[in-house]
Design a protein around this motif. Structure first.
Motif, PDB file in Angstrom:
ATOM      1  N   ILE A  71       0.832  -1.204   0.000  1.00 56.91           N
ATOM      2  CA  ILE A  71       0.000   0.000   0.000  1.00 56.91           C
ATOM      3  C   ILE A  71       0.863   1.249   0.000  1.00 56.91           C
ATOM      4  O   ILE A  71       0.565   2.230  -0.697  1.00 56.91           O
ATOM      5  CB  ILE A  71      -0.956  -0.012   1.211  1.00 56.91           C
ATOM      6  N   ALA A  72       1.952   1.243   0.771  1.00 55.84           N
ATOM      7  CA  ALA A  72       2.852   2.395   0.800  1.00 55.84           C
ATOM      8  C   ALA A  72       3.454   2.645  -0.577  1.00 55.84           C
ATOM      9  O   ALA A  72       3.611   3.795  -1.010  1.00 55.84           O
ATOM     10  CB  ALA A  72       3.959   2.166   1.829  1.00 55.84           C
ATOM     11  N   LEU A  73       3.800   1.566  -1.271  1.00 55.53           N
ATOM     12  CA  LEU A  73       4.378   1.696  -2.609  1.00 55.53           C
ATOM     13  C   LEU A  73       3.382   2.281  -3.594  1.00 55.53           C
ATOM     14  O   LEU A  73       3.696   3.249  -4.309  1.00 55.53           O
ATOM     15  CB  LEU A  73       4.870   0.329  -3.092  1.00 55.53           C
ATOM     16  N   VAL A  74       2.177   1.725  -3.657  1.00 56.78           N
ATOM     17  CA  VAL A  74       1.207   2.238  -4.623  1.00 56.78           C
ATOM     18  C   VAL A  74       0.734   3.638  -4.231  1.00 56.78           C
ATOM     19  O   VAL A  74       0.445   4.465  -5.102  1.00 56.78           O
ATOM     20  CB  VAL A  74       0.010   1.276  -4.812  1.00 56.78           C
ATOM     21  N   ASN A  75       0.698   3.921  -2.938  1.00 58.29           N
ATOM     22  CA  ASN A  75       0.365   5.279  -2.501  1.00 58.29           C
ATOM     23  C   ASN A  75       1.398   6.276  -2.996  1.00 58.29           C
ATOM     24  O   ASN A  75       1.053   7.371  -3.457  1.00 58.29           O
ATOM     25  CB  ASN A  75       0.294   5.345  -0.967  1.00 58.29           C
ATOM     26  N   ARG A  76       2.676   5.917  -2.875  1.00 60.19           N
ATOM     27  CA  ARG A  76       3.735   6.825  -3.323  1.00 60.19           C
ATOM     28  C   ARG A  76       3.606   7.089  -4.819  1.00 60.19           C
ATOM     29  O   ARG A  76       3.700   8.235  -5.273  1.00 60.19           O
ATOM     30  CB  ARG A  76       5.110   6.239  -3.014  1.00 60.19           C
ATOM     31  N   THR A  77       3.356   6.034  -5.573  1.00 59.64           N
ATOM     32  CA  THR A  77       3.260   6.168  -7.030  1.00 59.64           C
ATOM     33  C   THR A  77       2.024   6.953  -7.441  1.00 59.64           C
ATOM     34  O   THR A  77       2.100   7.895  -8.240  1.00 59.64           O
ATOM     35  CB  THR A  77       3.240   4.785  -7.696  1.00 59.64           C
ATOM     36  N   THR A  78       0.865   6.589  -6.899  1.00 62.07           N
ATOM     37  CA  THR A  78      -0.373   7.237  -7.334  1.00 62.07           C
ATOM     38  C   THR A  78      -0.484   8.668  -6.819  1.00 62.07           C
ATOM     39  O   THR A  78      -1.118   9.500  -7.472  1.00 62.07           O
ATOM     40  CB  THR A  78      -1.603   6.426  -6.898  1.00 62.07           C
ATOM     41  N   SER A  79       0.154   8.976  -5.685  1.00 58.33           N
ATOM     42  CA  SER A  79       0.163  10.366  -5.219  1.00 58.33           C
ATOM     43  C   SER A  79       0.899  11.255  -6.218  1.00 58.33           C
ATOM     44  O   SER A  79       0.449  12.369  -6.540  1.00 58.33           O
ATOM     45  CB  SER A  79       0.838  10.457  -3.849  1.00 58.33           C
ATOM     46  N   ARG A  80       2.014  10.757  -6.720  1.00 58.79           N
ATOM     47  CA  ARG A  80       2.746  11.496  -7.748  1.00 58.79           C
ATOM     48  C   ARG A  80       1.917  11.608  -9.021  1.00 58.79           C
ATOM     49  O   ARG A  80       1.917  12.643  -9.692  1.00 58.79           O
ATOM     50  CB  ARG A  80       4.076  10.801  -8.043  1.00 58.79           C
ATOM     51  N   ALA A  81       1.206  10.531  -9.343  1.00 63.64           N
ATOM     52  CA  ALA A  81       0.369  10.529 -10.546  1.00 63.64           C
ATOM     53  C   ALA A  81      -0.760  11.543 -10.438  1.00 63.64           C
ATOM     54  O   ALA A  81      -1.080  12.237 -11.411  1.00 63.64           O
ATOM     55  CB  ALA A  81      -0.184   9.134 -10.790  1.00 63.64           C
ATOM     56  N   VAL A  82      -1.384  11.629  -9.273  1.00 58.38           N
ATOM     57  CA  VAL A  82      -2.466  12.593  -9.077  1.00 58.38           C
ATOM     58  C   VAL A  82      -1.934  14.019  -9.160  1.00 58.38           C
ATOM     59  O   VAL A  82      -2.584  14.903  -9.747  1.00 58.38           O
ATOM     60  CB  VAL A  82      -3.175  12.348  -7.722  1.00 58.38           C
ATOM     61  N   GLU A  83      -0.751  14.266  -8.607  1.00 61.32           N
ATOM     62  CA  GLU A  83      -0.129  15.597  -8.717  1.00 61.32           C
ATOM     63  C   GLU A  83       0.069  15.963 -10.184  1.00 61.32           C
ATOM     64  O   GLU A  83      -0.209  17.098 -10.609  1.00 61.32           O
ATOM     65  CB  GLU A  83       1.206  15.617  -7.984  1.00 61.32           C
TER      66      GLU A  83
END
Length: 217
Positions: free
Chosen positions: A74-86
């Motif tokens: 979850i931490a990994l996909v959160n890091r990736t998708t947070s950047r994607a949303v930005e």
């Protein structure tokens, strides 16, 4: 006497770093290791011991800092998708005066540029994260709600501007998201081995879908 360099009496600082900084560094190494291992050999095939070896972190620190392999995913996909949303929000700002179809497609192009940056990120975000556990599925639902809300907001903005007619946009948003997810999964796990799909081709298909749906309204 005997105290290591950089360590203060209460034990909170060592080597010039606080305890919180050391934990953050270990977590980053674990997330980086998870991207490499989950993205190449898969989540189910990756042991905690292997993650710790690649990240140069003890198993004790793993459980203290991360808690579980599931939490690490979850931490990994959160890091990736947070950047994607930005990146997505920046694309929406850049295309503020463009038609809705352009804004939707460009926002997904920005999102995919991060989540499909390479085969590892695409595999983790669209394949390995599916069906892991109730907690991970809850994360996926939250992410789907977030992205759906962005699409609905843009559609309602287009209605207010007189660009399109009102309709039920929550279903429209879910349909587009479903198409993006399915195409991204095909990018990772090709039905036809000789057929290669690129993120740009996904965006082209999304443009066809969005324009077709909006033309009906």
């Amino acid at each position: 006497m005997g105290r290591r360099d950089g360590e203060i009496k209460d034990g909170r600082s060592y080597g010039g770093l606080s305890k919180e900084q050391r934990v953050a560094q270990r977590q980053t190494r674990l997330i980086d290791a998870a991207l490499e291992l989950f993205g190449t050999q898969g989540y189910a095939a990756t042991s905690i011991e292997r993650l710790c070896a690649v990240a140069n972190v003890s198993t004790r620190s793993f459980y203290e800092d991360m808690g579980s392999r599931e939490a690490l995913l979850i931490a990994l996909v959160n890091r990736t998708t947070s950047r994607a949303v930005e990146r997505t929000l920046a694309a929406l700002e850049k295309t503020e005066d463009e038609p809705l179809s352009t804004r939707v497609v460009e926002s997904f192009r920005a999102y995919l540029s991060v989540t499909c940056q390479d085969h590892r990120t695409a595999r983790v975000c669209y394949v390995e994260v599916v069906g892991v556990s109730a907690a991970v599925e809850d994360w996926r639902r939250q992410q789907r709600r977030l992205l759906s809300a962005l699409v609905v907001s843009e559609a309602e903005r287009a209605v207010a501007n007189g660009e399109i007619k009102p309709r039920r946009f929550d279903l429209f948003a879910l349909a587009v998201l479903g198409a993006v997810n399915s195409l991204a999964q095909e990018l990772v796990q090709r039905t036809h081995p000789d057929s290669v799909i690129s993120p740009e081709e996904i965006c082209e298909e999304i443009a066809v879908i969005v324009n077709s749906v909006l033309a009906q309204g």
